[in-house]
Motif scaffolding. Sequence first.
Motif, PDB file in Angstrom:
ATOM      1  N   PRO A  79       0.833  -1.217   0.000  1.00  0.00           N
ATOM      2  CA  PRO A  79       0.000   0.000   0.000  1.00  0.00           C
ATOM      3  C   PRO A  79       0.859   1.255   0.000  1.00  0.00           C
ATOM      4  CG  PRO A  79      -0.837  -1.593   1.567  1.00  0.00           C
ATOM      5  CD  PRO A  79       0.463  -2.140   1.090  1.00  0.00           C
ATOM      6  N   LEU A  80       0.319   2.322  -0.570  1.00  0.00           N
ATOM      7  CA  LEU A  80       1.076   3.555  -0.730  1.00  0.00           C
ATOM      8  C   LEU A  80       1.555   4.103   0.611  1.00  0.00           C
ATOM      9  CD1 LEU A  80       2.117   5.754  -2.593  1.00  0.00           C
ATOM     10  CD2 LEU A  80      -0.106   6.901  -2.400  1.00  0.00           C
ATOM     11  N   GLU A  81       0.728   3.998   1.664  1.00  0.00           N
ATOM     12  CA  GLU A  81       1.119   4.508   2.975  1.00  0.00           C
ATOM     13  C   GLU A  81       2.340   3.760   3.507  1.00  0.00           C
ATOM     14  OE1 GLU A  81      -1.799   3.462   2.139  1.00  0.00           O
ATOM     15  OE2 GLU A  81      -3.050   5.277   2.069  1.00  0.00           O
ATOM     16  N   GLN A  82       2.353   2.446   3.338  1.00  0.00           N
ATOM     17  CA  GLN A  82       3.490   1.655   3.808  1.00  0.00           C
ATOM     18  C   GLN A  82       4.754   1.998   3.022  1.00  0.00           C
ATOM     19  OE1 GLN A  82       2.880  -2.597   3.678  1.00  0.00           O
ATOM     20  NE2 GLN A  82       5.060  -3.036   3.865  1.00  0.00           N
ATOM     21  N   LEU A  83       4.608   2.129   1.716  1.00  0.00           N
ATOM     22  CA  LEU A  83       5.763   2.472   0.887  1.00  0.00           C
ATOM     23  C   LEU A  83       6.309   3.848   1.260  1.00  0.00           C
ATOM     24  CD1 LEU A  83       7.516   1.507  -1.469  1.00  0.00           C
ATOM     25  CD2 LEU A  83       5.926   2.651  -3.021  1.00  0.00           C
ATOM     26  N   THR A  84       5.427   4.780   1.559  1.00  0.00           N
ATOM     27  CA  THR A  84       5.866   6.118   1.967  1.00  0.00           C
ATOM     28  C   THR A  84       6.661   6.062   3.261  1.00  0.00           C
ATOM     29  OG1 THR A  84       3.917   7.084   0.897  1.00  0.00           O
ATOM     30  CG2 THR A  84       5.083   8.441   2.508  1.00  0.00           C
ATOM     31  N   ARG A  85       6.186   5.269   4.232  1.00  0.00           N
ATOM     32  CA  ARG A  85       6.907   5.138   5.505  1.00  0.00           C
ATOM     33  C   ARG A  85       8.275   4.490   5.297  1.00  0.00           C
ATOM     34  NH1 ARG A  85       1.814   3.274   7.296  1.00  0.00           N
ATOM     35  NH2 ARG A  85       2.630   1.131   7.283  1.00  0.00           N
ATOM     36  N   GLU A  86       8.339   3.482   4.425  1.00  0.00           N
ATOM     37  CA  GLU A  86       9.610   2.792   4.191  1.00  0.00           C
ATOM     38  C   GLU A  86      10.634   3.716   3.539  1.00  0.00           C
ATOM     39  OE1 GLU A  86       7.758  -1.715   3.531  1.00  0.00           O
ATOM     40  OE2 GLU A  86       8.352  -0.472   1.820  1.00  0.00           O
ATOM     41  N   VAL A  87      10.193   4.493   2.572  1.00  0.00           N
ATOM     42  CA  VAL A  87      11.107   5.423   1.912  1.00  0.00           C
ATOM     43  C   VAL A  87      11.544   6.518   2.874  1.00  0.00           C
ATOM     44  CG1 VAL A  87      11.326   7.114   0.043  1.00  0.00           C
ATOM     45  CG2 VAL A  87      10.169   4.927  -0.371  1.00  0.00           C
ATOM     46  N   ALA A  88      10.633   6.993   3.712  1.00  0.00           N
ATOM     47  CA  ALA A  88      10.994   8.012   4.709  1.00  0.00           C
ATOM     48  C   ALA A  88      12.021   7.466   5.688  1.00  0.00           C
ATOM     49  CB  ALA A  88       9.742   8.479   5.446  1.00  0.00           C
ATOM     50  N   PHE A  89      11.890   6.193   6.077  1.00  0.00           N
ATOM     51  CA  PHE A  89      12.866   5.574   6.969  1.00  0.00           C
ATOM     52  C   PHE A  89      14.225   5.451   6.284  1.00  0.00           C
ATOM     53  CE2 PHE A  89      14.949   1.713   8.663  1.00  0.00           C
ATOM     54  CZ  PHE A  89      15.093   2.113   9.986  1.00  0.00           C
ATOM     55  N   ALA A  90      14.227   5.133   4.989  1.00  0.00           N
ATOM     56  CA  ALA A  90      15.491   5.041   4.254  1.00  0.00           C
ATOM     57  C   ALA A  90      16.137   6.411   4.086  1.00  0.00           C
ATOM     58  CB  ALA A  90      15.254   4.403   2.886  1.00  0.00           C
ATOM     59  N   ASN A  91      15.328   7.470   4.012  1.00  0.00           N
ATOM     60  CA  ASN A  91      15.852   8.822   3.823  1.00  0.00           C
ATOM     61  C   ASN A  91      16.306   9.480   5.118  1.00  0.00           C
ATOM     62  OD1 ASN A  91      15.411   8.781   1.072  1.00  0.00           O
ATOM     63  ND2 ASN A  91      13.337   9.609   1.234  1.00  0.00           N
ATOM     64  N   MET A  92      16.211   8.787   6.222  1.00  0.00           N
ATOM     65  CA  MET A  92      16.551   9.383   7.511  1.00  0.00           C
ATOM     66  C   MET A  92      17.999   9.862   7.523  1.00  0.00           C
ATOM     67  SD  MET A  92      16.233   7.699  11.318  1.00  0.00           S
ATOM     68  CE  MET A  92      17.539   6.521  10.989  1.00  0.00           C
ATOM     69  N   LYS A  93      18.194  11.084   8.000  1.00  0.00           N
ATOM     70  CA  LYS A  93      19.519  11.674   8.084  1.00  0.00           C
ATOM     71  C   LYS A  93      20.061  11.529   9.493  1.00  0.00           C
ATOM     72  CE  LYS A  93      19.380  13.138   3.835  1.00  0.00           C
ATOM     73  NZ  LYS A  93      20.263  12.575   2.793  1.00  0.00           N
ATOM     74  N   GLU A  94      21.339  11.910   9.638  1.00  0.00           N
ATOM     75  CA  GLU A  94      21.950  11.804  10.953  1.00  0.00           C
ATOM     76  C   GLU A  94      21.301  12.787  11.916  1.00  0.00           C
ATOM     77  OE1 GLU A  94      24.905  14.036   8.263  1.00  0.00           O
ATOM     78  OE2 GLU A  94      23.369  12.478   8.154  1.00  0.00           O
ATOM     79  N   PRO A  95      21.156  12.415  13.191  1.00  0.00           N
ATOM     80  CA  PRO A  95      20.499  13.302  14.171  1.00  0.00           C
ATOM     81  C   PRO A  95      21.164  14.653  14.284  1.00  0.00           C
ATOM     82  CG  PRO A  95      20.768  11.082  15.047  1.00  0.00           C
ATOM     83  CD  PRO A  95      21.530  11.118  13.761  1.00  0.00           C
ATOM     84  N   GLN A  96      22.481  14.709  14.111  1.00  0.00           N
ATOM     85  CA  GLN A  96      23.186  15.968  14.244  1.00  0.00           C
ATOM     86  C   GLN A  96      22.738  16.968  13.188  1.00  0.00           C
ATOM     87  OE1 GLN A  96      27.433  15.596  14.035  1.00  0.00           O
ATOM     88  NE2 GLN A  96      27.808  17.767  14.397  1.00  0.00           N
ATOM     89  N   ALA A  97      22.533  16.483  11.967  1.00  0.00           N
ATOM     90  CA  ALA A  97      22.088  17.366  10.890  1.00  0.00           C
ATOM     91  C   ALA A  97      20.690  17.905  11.170  1.00  0.00           C
ATOM     92  CB  ALA A  97      22.121  16.628   9.557  1.00  0.00           C
ATOM     93  N   GLU A  98      19.804  17.035  11.706  1.00  0.00           N
ATOM     94  CA  GLU A  98      18.453  17.480  12.021  1.00  0.00           C
ATOM     95  C   GLU A  98      18.475  18.505  13.150  1.00  0.00           C
ATOM     96  OE1 GLU A  98      16.351  13.949  12.886  1.00  0.00           O
ATOM     97  OE2 GLU A  98      16.299  13.222  10.820  1.00  0.00           O
ATOM     98  N   ALA A  99      19.353  18.284  14.127  1.00  0.00           N
ATOM     99  CA  ALA A  99      19.460  19.242  15.226  1.00  0.00           C
ATOM    100  C   ALA A  99      19.965  20.590  14.732  1.00  0.00           C
ATOM    101  CB  ALA A  99      20.387  18.689  16.309  1.00  0.00           C
ATOM    102  N   ASN A 100      20.942  20.561  13.815  1.00  0.00           N
ATOM    103  CA  ASN A 100      21.458  21.805  13.263  1.00  0.00           C
ATOM    104  C   ASN A 100      20.379  22.560  12.500  1.00  0.00           C
ATOM    105  OD1 ASN A 100      23.970  21.205  14.298  1.00  0.00           O
ATOM    106  ND2 ASN A 100      24.765  20.340  12.386  1.00  0.00           N
ATOM    107  N   GLN A 101      19.514  21.803  11.817  1.00  0.00           N
ATOM    108  CA  GLN A 101      18.417  22.441  11.092  1.00  0.00           C
ATOM    109  C   GLN A 101      17.456  23.121  12.064  1.00  0.00           C
ATOM    110  OE1 GLN A 101      18.106  22.832   7.909  1.00  0.00           O
ATOM    111  NE2 GLN A 101      16.091  23.797   7.940  1.00  0.00           N
TER     112      GLN A 101
END
Length: 754
Positions: free
Chosen positions: A719-741
């Motif tokens: 399902p599209l919702e599951q695929l969206t979650r999987e791609v978002a998990f693969a696109n996860m960046k390092e926590p430091q970069a998110e904190a800097n943002q």
Amino acid sequence: MLLITHHLVHSCFLLLIFFKSTQLFHVSDVVVVQLLGALVSSDGEEQTAKKDATSKKDKPQTKTKMEHIFGFKKEDLTSWRSLVSLLNRPTDPASLGIFRCLFGLLMAIDITQERGLSHLDYKYLDGAPVCRFPLFNFLQPLPMDWMYLVYVVMFLGALGIMFGCFYRLSCLMFISTYWYIFFLDKTTWNNHSYLYGIIGFQLILMDGNRYCWMLTGWRDTRCPIWHTTGFLILLSIFITDLALPHKLFFRVILPVDLVSLLVVHGCGLVLDLTAGYLLFFDVTRPYAFFFVSYFHCMNSQLFSIGMFPYTMLATSPLFCYPDWPRRFFARFPAFLRGALPFTTCDLQPSTSCVYPEIENTSTERQETPPVAKTPKLRLRHKLGAIFTVLYIIEQFFLPYSHFITQGYNNWTNGLYGYSWDMMVHSRSHQHVKITYKDGKTGEIGFLNPGVFTQSRRWKDHGDMLKQYATCLSQLLPRYNISEPEIYFDIWVSINERFQQRIFDPRVDIVKADWSPFQPNPWLMPLLVDLSPWRTKFQEIEGSLDNQTEIVFIADFPGLHLENFVSEDLGNTSVQVLQGKVNIEIVEEKKNFTLEPGEQIKVPAGAYHKVYTVSDEPSCYMYIYVNTTEAALQENFTKLFELQERIRNGTGDRAEVNATDPIVRLFLKRQRRMKEVKKRREAGVLERLERFTIKKYYSVRRGFLMTAIALRNLAVGLPPLEQLTREVAFANMKEPQAEANQDERLKDEVGHTEL
């Protein structure tokens, strides 16, 4: 003339490398055992080596001078049969085996990097209207999930090469998928990517798996010398062409002119012409290793070129004696040797090699020395020799092959990258315009440069421009443009010459003819007669202040440049250097004719046209000041002074308007400069940590997206919702970069820095 001399040096070096391979690898088993006997532990091999060495001394051999220098007699080259026997002499496969392992490892890493596995979905997204540039127009990418499978096959092939497991199959898996991806996109071509494919092709023909790990239990057998001769020839050409020092390291201590003369041209030429020869001789090889290794390490830091510097470092030991890995691993303690490659030199015979047959002619009355019989040659031996000879001829021929591929000659020597020349040309683009015309209505419009494509290299290559125009003609009918004609007006400066057109803007590229074997008829000639002006350019640029910019233009008679001056460039003028031009101010409907030395100011925020009306090419220059940027810099200077006063307690924050766009831009710039300074001043461990984290998330995304694609092929799309979650998990960046943002967003609101 220098280029011809360079290729002559290469030709001589190819012959020297051929002699090198025959000399280094014509080492008898007894000599090998003698060398190892001094290194291995006393487990019986040392005594055996001493006995063999003693027996060798008891039988004096006389060698000719040629044998001492090259390792073979001149008789070995007098007939085809003797040459085949020479090329198939047995040699130690240890050095080739170590290189095979390192090459497989580096290629496995490179697949996630320069080969693009980590961003494969961006490049091959299904259904996206994208213009591509394959070598052959019939080559098209597979659906995205199947492209991931192609990369999996290539990755498994690289691992198989590394471990020597299912060796031939692994090489076939790697090179078939590698060349498919390579031919699929010409815009990503470079000579080191081409080198990887050539090495993979050579490995499949050679016995690179003869030297394996002890735990595998595979036989350790010899291989013919031609297996390594091809590698040495290929690498020698690459090394002698790549040894070009980079001037960035010397600008801080030398003037630019001296850097160009001494470092780039002088030192570059010396190292370029001597690096291969220094690697050839035993005495100079350590020094060559130092300079070549320094060069590759410097490349790894200066440029983002993937595994290339490390691959070249891995190839350097191939210039050493072929048994160096055995002597090296023999130095390790005995209890570790079970997990290390073979150290024994008791190699088994191989059917790939040609061994001399000894005939005993002694009788009962008189003993005579044994006589060497002519060895029996098989078809595989002859084919190996044929491949080696043809390969050497090919490498001789490649630098002079441009008379065949004339369609690729676009102000360069055609496919010069496959002659291994690097950093030959520098280009800059000042003006690119794409015009379309509806074939039925005659309507004329313009396209954004680079629309429907992810690359910018099409601007310099006639073959890619033809493919791009054909693709646009197929896409534009979707937007109610029938039978479109496509015209390109591309201005390029090569090696700091004038900006000039590279292709004829009057030719409809959709209908234009192009052939790889014929000169491009719509390629404009390079105005080499104007090259002496480059010295004058430096004088003119040196007389300007820091806020004034200048662009030099050259054009052909009968053509004109249509240009728009941005409103930011409030002080723009045109001055003629040579020829005669007519300037038309479009909105004002005025025309002005200028002779050499005359100058006119053109209005900002409006179009104007510059016609070349002289019989010879004209050249002129735009002189302009970015008034918006100048005003911005002045405001930045005032804000910086205010910032310093606030920090010293002599300023008032009430003077700052937090909603002023200039203030917000100034703060953003200050934060960026602070981050850049912090990165530059970071220690080695911090840089290593940042590099490791970045690579980890890049590799992580590549493998997670691959797993998603393989799952889709196996069981279908979720399902599209599951695929969206999987791609978002693969696109996860390092926590430091998110904190800097998050910190940047907070700073944008509060402006606490000022």
